[in-house]
Design a protein around this motif. Structure first.
Motif, short mmCIF file in Angstrom:
data_model
loop_
_atom_site.label_atom_id
_atom_site.label_comp_id
_atom_site.label_asym_id
_atom_site.label_seq_id
_atom_site.Cartn_x
_atom_site.Cartn_y
_atom_site.Cartn_z
N LEU A 1 -11.49 -66.32 -62.15
CA LEU A 1 -11.36 -64.98 -61.67
C LEU A 1 -12.50 -63.92 -61.31
O LEU A 1 -11.99 -63.24 -60.50
CB LEU A 1 -10.70 -64.06 -62.92
CG LEU A 1 -8.98 -65.10 -62.93
CD1 LEU A 1 -8.80 -64.80 -64.89
CD2 LEU A 1 -8.06 -64.07 -62.15
N ASP B 1 -7.02 -63.80 -57.15
CA ASP B 1 -6.37 -62.50 -58.03
C ASP B 1 -5.60 -62.52 -59.12
O ASP B 1 -4.75 -63.54 -59.57
CB ASP B 1 -5.47 -61.79 -57.13
CG ASP B 1 -5.82 -60.55 -57.15
OD1 ASP B 1 -5.37 -60.10 -58.15
OD2 ASP B 1 -4.32 -60.17 -56.47
N TRP B 2 -5.60 -62.01 -60.30
CA TRP B 2 -5.14 -62.38 -61.47
C TRP B 2 -3.57 -61.67 -61.04
O TRP B 2 -2.93 -62.52 -62.16
CB TRP B 2 -5.16 -60.79 -62.11
CG TRP B 2 -4.97 -59.29 -62.64
CD1 TRP B 2 -6.69 -59.00 -61.86
CD2 TRP B 2 -4.53 -59.05 -63.16
NE1 TRP B 2 -5.38 -57.50 -61.28
CE2 TRP B 2 -4.58 -57.88 -62.29
CE3 TRP B 2 -3.33 -58.62 -63.59
CZ2 TRP B 2 -3.41 -56.90 -62.55
CZ3 TRP B 2 -2.38 -58.09 -63.52
CH2 TRP B 2 -2.51 -56.30 -63.03
#
Length: 61
Positions: A42, A48-49
């Motif tokens: 991350l 992408d979270w």
């Protein structure tokens, strides 16, 4: 450091945790290693979270 060397070090850490601390320590080291790997990816921007929130990695717009 190559990925093979990192994998070797992770495997050795898990082996030492399992040998000296038992199965519970093995699981703890494995879980914290997985969390560290996700956080590292991350921070690098590789993931992408929002990919973790939706099923199948689909982004909701």
């Amino acid at each position: 450091m190559s990925r093979a060397a990192i994998g070797l070090l992770a495997g050795m850490a898990l082996a030492f945790a399992g040998w000296f601390g038992g199965f519970g320590a093995f699981l703890l080291v494995a879980a914290l290693g997985a969390v560290g790997a996700v956080v590292g990816r991350l921070m690098d921007g590789d993931v992408d979270w929002r990919d973790f929130r939706t099923p199948g990695g689909r982004r909701v717009r």
